[in-house]
Scaffold this motif. Structure first.
Motif, PDB file in Angstrom:
ATOM      1  N   PHE B  82     -59.132 -11.853  -0.033  1.00 17.53           N
ATOM      2  CA  PHE B  82     -57.680 -12.079   0.019  1.00 17.53           C
ATOM      3  C   PHE B  82     -57.395 -13.474   0.593  1.00 17.53           C
ATOM      4  O   PHE B  82     -56.538 -14.193   0.101  1.00 17.53           O
ATOM      5  CB  PHE B  82     -56.996 -11.012   0.886  1.00 17.53           C
ATOM      6  CG  PHE B  82     -56.857  -9.679   0.212  1.00 17.53           C
ATOM      7  CD1 PHE B  82     -56.496  -9.578  -1.129  1.00 17.53           C
ATOM      8  CD2 PHE B  82     -57.064  -8.495   0.921  1.00 17.53           C
ATOM      9  CE1 PHE B  82     -56.353  -8.336  -1.754  1.00 17.53           C
ATOM     10  CE2 PHE B  82     -56.926  -7.249   0.309  1.00 17.53           C
ATOM     11  CZ  PHE B  82     -56.574  -7.174  -1.021  1.00 17.53           C
ATOM     12  N   ASP B 109     -62.889   0.728 -14.033  1.00 16.89           N
ATOM     13  CA  ASP B 109     -61.444   0.684 -13.794  1.00 16.89           C
ATOM     14  C   ASP B 109     -61.107   0.119 -12.413  1.00 16.89           C
ATOM     15  O   ASP B 109     -60.087  -0.526 -12.231  1.00 16.89           O
ATOM     16  CB  ASP B 109     -60.855   2.098 -13.903  1.00 16.89           C
ATOM     17  CG  ASP B 109     -61.074   2.697 -15.278  1.00 16.89           C
ATOM     18  OD1 ASP B 109     -61.296   1.919 -16.222  1.00 16.89           O
ATOM     19  OD2 ASP B 109     -61.025   3.942 -15.400  1.00 16.89           O
ATOM     20  N   THR B 110     -61.975   0.390 -11.445  1.00 14.41           N
ATOM     21  CA  THR B 110     -61.702  -0.061 -10.075  1.00 14.41           C
ATOM     22  C   THR B 110     -61.594  -1.579 -10.015  1.00 14.41           C
ATOM     23  O   THR B 110     -60.633  -2.119  -9.464  1.00 14.41           O
ATOM     24  CB  THR B 110     -62.828   0.411  -9.128  1.00 14.41           C
ATOM     25  OG1 THR B 110     -62.940   1.819  -9.254  1.00 14.41           O
ATOM     26  CG2 THR B 110     -62.518   0.064  -7.691  1.00 14.41           C
ATOM     27  N   GLU B 113     -58.536  -2.858 -12.115  1.00 13.25           N
ATOM     28  CA  GLU B 113     -57.248  -2.689 -11.434  1.00 13.25           C
ATOM     29  C   GLU B 113     -57.107  -3.619 -10.245  1.00 13.25           C
ATOM     30  O   GLU B 113     -56.016  -4.110  -9.952  1.00 13.25           O
ATOM     31  CB  GLU B 113     -57.072  -1.227 -10.990  1.00 13.25           C
ATOM     32  CG  GLU B 113     -56.614  -0.360 -12.150  1.00 13.25           C
ATOM     33  CD  GLU B 113     -56.449   1.099 -11.763  1.00 13.25           C
ATOM     34  OE1 GLU B 113     -56.226   1.376 -10.563  1.00 13.25           O
ATOM     35  OE2 GLU B 113     -56.540   1.945 -12.652  1.00 13.25           O
ATOM     36  N   PHE B 114     -58.207  -3.883  -9.574  1.00 10.05           N
ATOM     37  CA  PHE B 114     -58.155  -4.801  -8.448  1.00 10.05           C
ATOM     38  C   PHE B 114     -57.727  -6.185  -8.942  1.00 10.05           C
ATOM     39  O   PHE B 114     -56.924  -6.861  -8.295  1.00 10.05           O
ATOM     40  CB  PHE B 114     -59.516  -4.875  -7.741  1.00 10.05           C
ATOM     41  CG  PHE B 114     -59.462  -5.592  -6.423  1.00 10.05           C
ATOM     42  CD1 PHE B 114     -59.040  -4.934  -5.281  1.00 10.05           C
ATOM     43  CD2 PHE B 114     -59.805  -6.939  -6.334  1.00 10.05           C
ATOM     44  CE1 PHE B 114     -58.966  -5.604  -4.064  1.00 10.05           C
ATOM     45  CE2 PHE B 114     -59.735  -7.613  -5.124  1.00 10.05           C
ATOM     46  CZ  PHE B 114     -59.324  -6.938  -3.982  1.00 10.05           C
ATOM     47  N   GLU B 117     -54.065  -6.247  -9.527  1.00 10.40           N
ATOM     48  CA  GLU B 117     -53.339  -6.329  -8.252  1.00 10.40           C
ATOM     49  C   GLU B 117     -53.352  -7.752  -7.703  1.00 10.40           C
ATOM     50  O   GLU B 117     -52.357  -8.224  -7.143  1.00 10.40           O
ATOM     51  CB  GLU B 117     -53.945  -5.354  -7.238  1.00 10.40           C
ATOM     52  CG  GLU B 117     -53.643  -3.899  -7.580  1.00 10.40           C
ATOM     53  CD  GLU B 117     -54.446  -2.893  -6.768  1.00 10.40           C
ATOM     54  OE1 GLU B 117     -54.279  -1.696  -7.016  1.00 10.40           O
ATOM     55  OE2 GLU B 117     -55.252  -3.312  -5.903  1.00 10.40           O
ATOM     56  N   ILE B 120     -50.717  -9.651  -9.355  1.00  8.59           N
ATOM     57  CA  ILE B 120     -49.380  -9.373  -8.811  1.00  8.59           C
ATOM     58  C   ILE B 120     -49.188 -10.070  -7.461  1.00  8.59           C
ATOM     59  O   ILE B 120     -48.152 -10.683  -7.203  1.00  8.59           O
ATOM     60  CB  ILE B 120     -49.188  -7.834  -8.630  1.00  8.59           C
ATOM     61  CG1 ILE B 120     -49.231  -7.130  -9.996  1.00  8.59           C
ATOM     62  CG2 ILE B 120     -47.892  -7.518  -7.891  1.00  8.59           C
ATOM     63  CD1 ILE B 120     -49.401  -5.614  -9.911  1.00  8.59           C
ATOM     64  N   ASP B 121     -50.226  -9.996  -6.617  1.00 14.45           N
ATOM     65  CA  ASP B 121     -50.099 -10.507  -5.248  1.00 14.45           C
ATOM     66  C   ASP B 121     -50.185 -12.027  -5.159  1.00 14.45           C
ATOM     67  O   ASP B 121     -49.681 -12.621  -4.205  1.00 14.45           O
ATOM     68  CB  ASP B 121     -51.189  -9.886  -4.356  1.00 14.45           C
ATOM     69  CG  ASP B 121     -50.998  -8.385  -4.190  1.00 14.45           C
ATOM     70  OD1 ASP B 121     -49.878  -7.903  -4.465  1.00 14.45           O
ATOM     71  OD2 ASP B 121     -51.965  -7.696  -3.809  1.00 14.45           O
ATOM     72  N   PHE B 122     -50.860 -12.650  -6.118  1.00 16.72           N
ATOM     73  CA  PHE B 122     -51.000 -14.114  -6.109  1.00 16.72           C
ATOM     74  C   PHE B 122     -50.461 -14.668  -7.431  1.00 16.72           C
ATOM     75  O   PHE B 122     -51.217 -15.124  -8.289  1.00 16.72           O
ATOM     76  CB  PHE B 122     -52.468 -14.503  -5.879  1.00 16.72           C
ATOM     77  CG  PHE B 122     -53.041 -13.931  -4.610  1.00 16.72           C
ATOM     78  CD1 PHE B 122     -52.773 -14.527  -3.378  1.00 16.72           C
ATOM     79  CD2 PHE B 122     -53.816 -12.773  -4.626  1.00 16.72           C
ATOM     80  CE1 PHE B 122     -53.286 -13.998  -2.193  1.00 16.72           C
ATOM     81  CE2 PHE B 122     -54.326 -12.229  -3.460  1.00 16.72           C
ATOM     82  CZ  PHE B 122     -54.055 -12.841  -2.231  1.00 16.72           C
TER      83      PHE B 122
END
Lengths: 243, 133
Positions: B82, B109-110, B113-114, B117, B120-122
């Motif tokens: 992060f 999928d893990t 999907e990460f 995310e 979305i977050d960056f």
């Protein structure tokens, strides 16, 4: 604090906020700026925590699924390693282990059973019929045993029954029932011909070595064969310890 | 090219740490493998600080490619990642073009999907999902 701290940035923000918070005479602008900075980092921390928890929850779930699958496979492998694929009774290794275990715990009556003229059945009627004969014969034996003892396939047409804590008389009575059952009617797999077996029964006191117990039952079986098959012979292993 | 010359960063991969191949000279940063180091903060702090230094020396119109092919990363690695993406996001906010190529097994999928995310977050980082067979 370690130079390599997972929360180095967060701790720095916290320390800065604390320093400002401990003072009472700073300008409102300073407090406001500090609060804005804290809000920004707090927001980031919440977002990251949410992601982290979702990520590890998911990993944990997958791990649990894999673990359950692993357990299923281990159970299936254990079954395969200890059972005869044709008859689903114990295989040679497993029945020998059951025998050895039983002999270490108590006296045991051991039965070895050999299908009479099985090679002729195979030669005359083919291997699929031979296999069907084996399966059906095992079912009959199991029907008589009705859950008593452990049964295993030690060779092509040779089987062992381990009857822990059985007296010789009890074991012989049970084997007589099996013998009678086979003589009563032909197997559905081979209706035109009666399939019989020869039996050797040995009684062994606790602590008898597997080799001696098996050798004794096998000698009785040989005797049964020698005397014309389709019969039961018995032997007792004597030892210093009386029962 | 940037004015400040910074050495490329290469760390060979191990069973529990990814291969780090940061070719600062061609603006291509690559992370590949598994990540569950004994001390994730120690492992990633060097990577993050050198990246920060590299990004600080770039001209605002530079294009940087980041290729990430991690098959597994533990929680502490995630925390440090992060921080790494935050540096890249900040650089993108300053006008640089940062493109993240996120590789994952099609079945995984893990990891997929990460990546979504992260996207979305960056939001300043260009995101490219690449499913591998």
């Amino acid at each position: 604090m370690s130079t390599h701290d997972l929360f180095k940035a967060e701790n720095a923000i916290l320390a800065a906020a604390r320093t400002v918070g401990e003072q009472t005479n700073l300008s409102p602008e300073t407090y406001r700026n500090e609060l804005v900075s804290l809000i920004e980092h707090y927001h980031r921390l919440v977002r990251e925590s949410r992601r982290l928890i979702a990520h590890s929850d998911r990993a944990e779930r997958e791990l649990n699924t894999l673990n359950a699958r692993l357990h299923e496979l281990a159970v299936a492998m254990e079954y395969k390693a200890t059972h005869d694929p044709l008859t689903n009774i114990y295989n040679r290794g497993a029945i020998i282990e059951r025998m050895t275990h039983s002999l270490s715990k108590s006296h045991v009556a051991l039965v070895v059973l050999d299908i009479d003229y099985f090679k002729c059945i195979n030669d005359e009627f083919g291997h699929p019929t031979g296999d069907a004969v084996i399966c059906e014969l095992v079912s009959r034996v199991q029907g008589v045993l009705n859950g008593l003892g452990d049964i295993g396939r030690v060779g092509g047409e040779e089987f062992s029954i381990v009857l822990a804590e059985f007296s010789l008389a009890q074991a012989v009575t049970l084997v007589e029932e099996i013998h009678a059952s086979l003589n009563q009617s032909p197997l559905a797999a081979l209706p035109q011909r009666l399939v019989t077996a020869s039996f050797g029964v040995s009684w062994c006191p606790r602590g008898t070595r597997f080799e001696d117990a098996y050798g004794s039952a096998d000698a009785a079986l040989y005797e049964a064969k020698r005397q014309g098959r389709n019969r039961i012979m018995q032997k007792t292993i004597c030892s210093a310890k009386e029962y | 090219m940037s004015n400040v010359k910074i050495d490329n960063l290469h760390i060979a991969g191990t069973a529990c740490t990814p291969e780090v191949d940061f070719r600062f000279d061609i603006h291509r940063l690559s992370l590949k493998g598994e990540s569950y180091p004994e001390n994730a903060a120690a492992f990633y702090s060097r990577i993050i600080s050198e990246t920060r230094e590299y990004l600080a020396g770039l001209t605002p119109d530079e294009r940087v490619e980041v290729h990430v092919a991690l098959v597994y990363f533990n929680s502490s690695s995630t925390k440090m990642l992060f921080g790494f993406f935050e540096e890249l996001n900040q650089a993108a906010l300053c006008g640089m073009r940062v493109e993240l190529y996120w590789y994952h097994d099609r079945e995984d999928d893990t990891i997929e999907e990460f990546g979504q995310e992260l996207h979305i977050d960056f939001p300043e980082i260009g995101f490219h999902d690449i499913a591998l067979d």
